[in-house]
Design a protein around this motif. Structure first.
Motif, PDB file in Angstrom:
ATOM      1  N   GLY B  79       0.707  -1.258  -0.155  1.00  0.00           N
ATOM      2  CA  GLY B  79       0.059   0.073  -0.120  1.00  0.00           C
ATOM      3  C   GLY B  79       0.805   1.287  -0.016  1.00  0.00           C
ATOM      4  N   SER B  80       2.197   1.142  -0.120  1.00  0.00           N
ATOM      5  CA  SER B  80       2.968   2.463  -0.115  1.00  0.00           C
ATOM      6  C   SER B  80       4.083   2.276  -1.118  1.00  0.00           C
ATOM      7  CB  SER B  80       3.633   2.669   1.368  1.00  0.00           C
ATOM      8  OG  SER B  80       4.240   1.592   1.879  1.00  0.00           O
ATOM      9  N   THR B  81       4.738   3.165  -1.682  1.00  0.00           N
ATOM     10  CA  THR B  81       5.881   3.045  -2.682  1.00  0.00           C
ATOM     11  C   THR B  81       6.602   4.126  -2.311  1.00  0.00           C
ATOM     12  OG1 THR B  81       6.377   2.970  -5.023  1.00  0.00           O
ATOM     13  CG2 THR B  81       4.408   4.464  -4.503  1.00  0.00           C
ATOM     14  N   PRO B  82       7.995   3.824  -2.368  1.00  0.00           N
ATOM     15  CA  PRO B  82       8.560   2.593  -2.542  1.00  0.00           C
ATOM     16  C   PRO B  82       8.247   1.806  -1.188  1.00  0.00           C
ATOM     17  CG  PRO B  82      10.426   4.309  -1.860  1.00  0.00           C
ATOM     18  CD  PRO B  82       8.916   4.815  -2.291  1.00  0.00           C
ATOM     19  N   TYR B  83       8.178   0.492  -1.575  1.00  0.00           N
ATOM     20  CA  TYR B  83       7.806  -0.491  -0.464  1.00  0.00           C
ATOM     21  C   TYR B  83       8.754  -0.656   0.323  1.00  0.00           C
ATOM     22  CZ  TYR B  83      10.921  -3.975  -2.815  1.00  0.00           C
ATOM     23  OH  TYR B  83      11.608  -4.497  -3.347  1.00  0.00           O
ATOM     24  N   GLY B 180      16.739  -5.941 -10.284  1.00  0.00           N
ATOM     25  CA  GLY B 180      16.476  -4.968  -9.507  1.00  0.00           C
ATOM     26  C   GLY B 180      15.572  -5.442  -8.316  1.00  0.00           C
ATOM     27  N   ASP B 181      15.438  -4.289  -7.418  1.00  0.00           N
ATOM     28  CA  ASP B 181      14.765  -4.459  -6.273  1.00  0.00           C
ATOM     29  C   ASP B 181      13.204  -3.803  -6.523  1.00  0.00           C
ATOM     30  OD1 ASP B 181      15.343  -1.879  -5.997  1.00  0.00           O
ATOM     31  OD2 ASP B 181      16.207  -2.015  -4.178  1.00  0.00           O
ATOM     32  N   PHE B 182      12.882  -3.306  -7.524  1.00  0.00           N
ATOM     33  CA  PHE B 182      11.613  -2.618  -8.027  1.00  0.00           C
ATOM     34  C   PHE B 182      11.509  -1.331  -7.136  1.00  0.00           C
ATOM     35  CE2 PHE B 182      11.072  -6.845  -9.331  1.00  0.00           C
ATOM     36  CZ  PHE B 182      10.279  -6.609 -10.469  1.00  0.00           C
ATOM     37  N   LYS B 183      12.612  -0.719  -6.677  1.00  0.00           N
ATOM     38  CA  LYS B 183      12.660   0.424  -5.849  1.00  0.00           C
ATOM     39  C   LYS B 183      12.987   1.758  -6.879  1.00  0.00           C
ATOM     40  CE  LYS B 183      12.645  -1.562  -1.301  1.00  0.00           C
ATOM     41  NZ  LYS B 183      13.330  -1.290  -0.086  1.00  0.00           N
ATOM     42  N   THR B 184      13.414   1.550  -7.853  1.00  0.00           N
ATOM     43  CA  THR B 184      13.663   2.547  -8.702  1.00  0.00           C
ATOM     44  C   THR B 184      12.773   3.371  -9.103  1.00  0.00           C
ATOM     45  OG1 THR B 184      15.669   1.253  -9.712  1.00  0.00           O
ATOM     46  CG2 THR B 184      15.034   3.349 -11.179  1.00  0.00           C
ATOM     47  N   ALA B 185      13.027   4.885  -8.931  1.00  0.00           N
ATOM     48  CA  ALA B 185      12.013   5.705  -9.333  1.00  0.00           C
ATOM     49  C   ALA B 185      11.876   5.967 -10.938  1.00  0.00           C
ATOM     50  CB  ALA B 185      12.263   7.360  -8.887  1.00  0.00           C
ATOM     51  N   ILE B 186      10.758   5.905 -11.271  1.00  0.00           N
ATOM     52  CA  ILE B 186      10.127   5.710 -12.729  1.00  0.00           C
ATOM     53  C   ILE B 186       9.081   6.677 -13.020  1.00  0.00           C
ATOM     54  CG2 ILE B 186       9.728   4.388 -14.742  1.00  0.00           C
ATOM     55  CD1 ILE B 186      11.148   2.015 -13.631  1.00  0.00           C
ATOM     56  N   GLY B 187       9.241   7.844 -13.269  1.00  0.00           N
ATOM     57  CA  GLY B 187       8.081   8.917 -13.155  1.00  0.00           C
ATOM     58  C   GLY B 187       7.680   9.009 -11.896  1.00  0.00           C
ATOM     59  N   SER B 188       6.277   8.753 -11.669  1.00  0.00           N
ATOM     60  CA  SER B 188       5.758   9.017 -10.156  1.00  0.00           C
ATOM     61  C   SER B 188       5.672   7.505  -9.593  1.00  0.00           C
ATOM     62  CB  SER B 188       4.387   9.773 -10.398  1.00  0.00           C
ATOM     63  OG  SER B 188       3.659   8.814 -11.256  1.00  0.00           O
ATOM     64  N   TYR B 189       6.135   6.524 -10.357  1.00  0.00           N
ATOM     65  CA  TYR B 189       6.276   5.315  -9.674  1.00  0.00           C
ATOM     66  C   TYR B 189       7.674   4.731  -9.256  1.00  0.00           C
ATOM     67  CZ  TYR B 189       1.603   5.078 -11.946  1.00  0.00           C
ATOM     68  OH  TYR B 189       0.353   5.325 -12.337  1.00  0.00           O
ATOM     69  N   HIS B 190       7.649   3.485  -8.889  1.00  0.00           N
ATOM     70  CA  HIS B 190       8.900   2.788  -8.245  1.00  0.00           C
ATOM     71  C   HIS B 190       8.678   1.513  -8.858  1.00  0.00           C
ATOM     72  CE1 HIS B 190       8.552   5.898  -5.192  1.00  0.00           C
ATOM     73  NE2 HIS B 190      10.017   6.175  -5.507  1.00  0.00           N
ATOM     74  N   GLY B 191       9.870   1.141  -9.412  1.00  0.00           N
ATOM     75  CA  GLY B 191       9.781  -0.345 -10.376  1.00  0.00           C
ATOM     76  C   GLY B 191      11.136  -0.843 -10.837  1.00  0.00           C
ATOM     77  N   ASN B 192      11.272  -1.298 -11.832  1.00  0.00           N
ATOM     78  CA  ASN B 192      12.324  -2.047 -12.529  1.00  0.00           C
ATOM     79  C   ASN B 192      12.253  -1.598 -13.965  1.00  0.00           C
ATOM     80  OD1 ASN B 192      13.717  -2.881 -10.372  1.00  0.00           O
ATOM     81  ND2 ASN B 192      13.575  -5.065 -10.579  1.00  0.00           N
TER      82      ASN B 192
END
Lengths: 240, 299
Positions: B79-83, B180-192
């Motif tokens: 429910g929160s990002t980055p997790y 990757g750990d899916f915590k990279t900032a991508i736009g307004s999101y975090h992911g890989n």
């Protein structure tokens, strides 16, 4: 006759090349043609599997007696459809033991000639149902809760050869059939509904035996009929 | 005494008559031609050679043995990002299910480290998470059916591979190379970026589609249908050749969701990003699976 060295050496005497060579020459003759029964260890120490060459079965595409990749089978360029059906397996409702049956064509019989590590790679592409036969309490699961399972096995399909951590499921296309044209399943086969491709890898250590070991896929279905529209199996055998 | 087992003559050894005699007498012993000095060296087949090419294999259980899904393991979407931390697969009794290697498993540049895993999973959704943060396609309506927004059905969970190459304490888990750990900032999101998803398995959650369409158009009687993914097997694989020796003490699978794909804009890569909008309506359930470790020596 047994090997007897022609020349015995003594401390304090001159070592002659000819005498050493004489012993070596005698040894060469012995090793070529002189070994007699009494020289051999008096128990079996060479088995058939040690001296027979590898064998290739062109019908199954399987090699026996070679370390590494042994062979593979797949549904092929022509239709080689298989089925998973509760008509054969029983629905097994309420029993985790299930009633597993071999998935036709998807089994290797491997002649393992020494203790070996094996990796079996498998995949199936399956359409489950639609099975909209009403559920019977205690006998069949609810329509939406029916699955066809596929599981690798080694040797036998009981829990000695199969493991409950290995099966993968295909869900029943649970909404039954249309009652008006176009007839057929009421809902599409999607990745979330009645259709799926499943892949897995089974790792086991095999002990060499006198007989071949079957390694393949078995199935257990709570769905009355499911089509295995594509499948493949491949086997790696690595001698220990 | 085995005949061929006599040590070779090396620099510094004395050359004595007894030593020389022994080397010939070795061949004069009854019952001494055996598997050691003949079969393994001469008769046996090199393709049955012992263990050189596959020095290690291990199979570990993942999750919980629950064939009929009677009481699966369940965890909620983030429910929160980055997790903070991903979910580590467990057996249903709060015991993590991971692979460990006694004393550490050393993988060398001459090896291929091969990992395979599988898991039975099921999406547990409530309400309409496919309308929360997900992309839609609008299908133009005719015949009184109106327009329909149909989700791309691209909501998913991800499961990926972590290892501990520090020590046997198993407190230094990191993503394996290529992951990757899916915590990279991508736009307004975090992911890989997808390039960093090389040890990732994608777990679909639902299908959303139109029913009773008329030649591709919505019409009177057309309805939106949504189907949550039922139980299904998912699997993954990862192969690695280290540049220098690596000692692996543990491997584990971790999971995270809800993710959705993010299309690349100019100069960026396609990506999988965490979307917290549907979190309250999505859980992931799982039962059993396998984690296979195999090492091949290739040179």
């Amino acid at each position: 006759m047994a090997y007897v060295k022609p020349n015995t050496f003594s401390d304090g005497t001159t070592l002659l090349a000819a005498e050493v060579q004489g012993n070596v020459d005698a040894l060469r003759i012995y090793l070529h043609e002189g070994i007699v029964q009494a020289d051999l260890l008096n128990s079996q120490w060479v088995d058939t599997r040690h001296v027979q060459p590898p064998r290739f079965d062109p019908l199954t595409g399987l090699q026996h007696g070679v370390t590494g990749q042994q062979g593979g089978q797949w549904s092929g360029a022509f239709v080689n459809l298989q089925f998973s059906t509760s008509y054969v397996t029983g629905n097994g409702f309420g029993s985790s033991a299930g009633d597993w049956r071999r998935l036709p064509n998807t089994t290797f019989d491997i002649d393992v000639r020494r203790n070996a590590k094996i990796l079996m790679h498998w995949s199936v592409e399956m359409e489950g149902g639609p099975d909209d036969v009403p559920a019977v309490s205690g006998r069949t699961p609810a329509i939406a809760d029916r699955y066809s399972y596929v599981c690798p096995y080694v040797g036998t399909m009981d829990l000695a050869g199969r493991n409950n951590f290995d099966p993968q499921e295909i869900k029943n296309n649970a909404n039954g059939f249309r009652s008006s044209p176009p007839y057929g399943p009421d809902r599409p086969y999607s990745a979330c509904n009645g259709y799926g491709r499943r892949t897995g890898v089974k790792a086991r250590t095999l002990t060499a035996g006198a007989d071949v070991t079957p390694i393949g896929l078995c199935t257990w279905s709570q769905i009355d009929r499911s089509a295995v529209i594509n499948w493949s199996i491949a086997l790696e055998v690595w001698y220990l | 005494m085995s005949r061929i087992n006599r040590a070779r003559i090396v620099d510094g050894d004395d050359t004595s008559a007894a030593s020389l005699n022994d080397r010939f007498d070795d061949f004069s012993q009854a019952n001494a031609v055996d598997q050691f000095n003949l079969r393994d060296a001469a008769v046996d087949l090199p393709q049955l050679g012992t263990g050189f090419q596959a020095p290690f294999m291990q199979s570990d259980n993942l999750g919980k043995s629950d064939l009929l899904h009677a009481a699966p393991v369940s965890f909620s979407a983030q429910g929160s990002t980055p997790y903070s931390t991903p979910h580590v697969l467990q057996d249903g009794s709060a015991n993590v299910t991971i692979a460990t290697y006694t004393g550490g498993l050393t993988v060398t540049p001459s090896d291929v480290f091969r990992i395979y895993w599988s898991l039975s999973v099921r999406a547990d959704i409530q309400n309409t998470p496919y309308r929360q943060g997900m992309q839609f396609n609008t299908i133009a309506g005719t015949g009184g059916g109106g327009n329909f927004d149909v989700s791309t059905s691209a909501g998913c969970f991800v499961a990926w591979l972590q290892w501990d190459i520090t020590d046997a304490g198993l407190t230094h888990w990191t993503e394996v190379p290529g992951q990757g750990d899916f915590k990279t900032a991508i736009g307004s999101y975090h992911g890989n970026a997808l390039l960093n998803c090389q040890a990732t398995t994608v777990i679909p959650l639902w299908s959303v589609y139109m029913r009773n369409v008329n030649n591709g158009d919505s019409s009177s009687g057309t309805t939106e249908e949504a189907t949550a993914a039922g139980w299904r097997g998912v699997s993954g694989a990862w192969h690695y050749v280290p540049g220098s020796n690596v000692t692996v003490y543990g491997l584990r699978i971790v999971a995270l969701g809800v993710m959705h794909p993010r299309r690349a804009s100019a100069g960026t890569s396609n990506a999988l990003v965490l979307d917290v909008a549907p979190a309250s309506n999505v859980d992931l359930e799982y039962t059993g699976g396998r984690l296979v470790t195999f090492v091949n020596r290739v040179k």
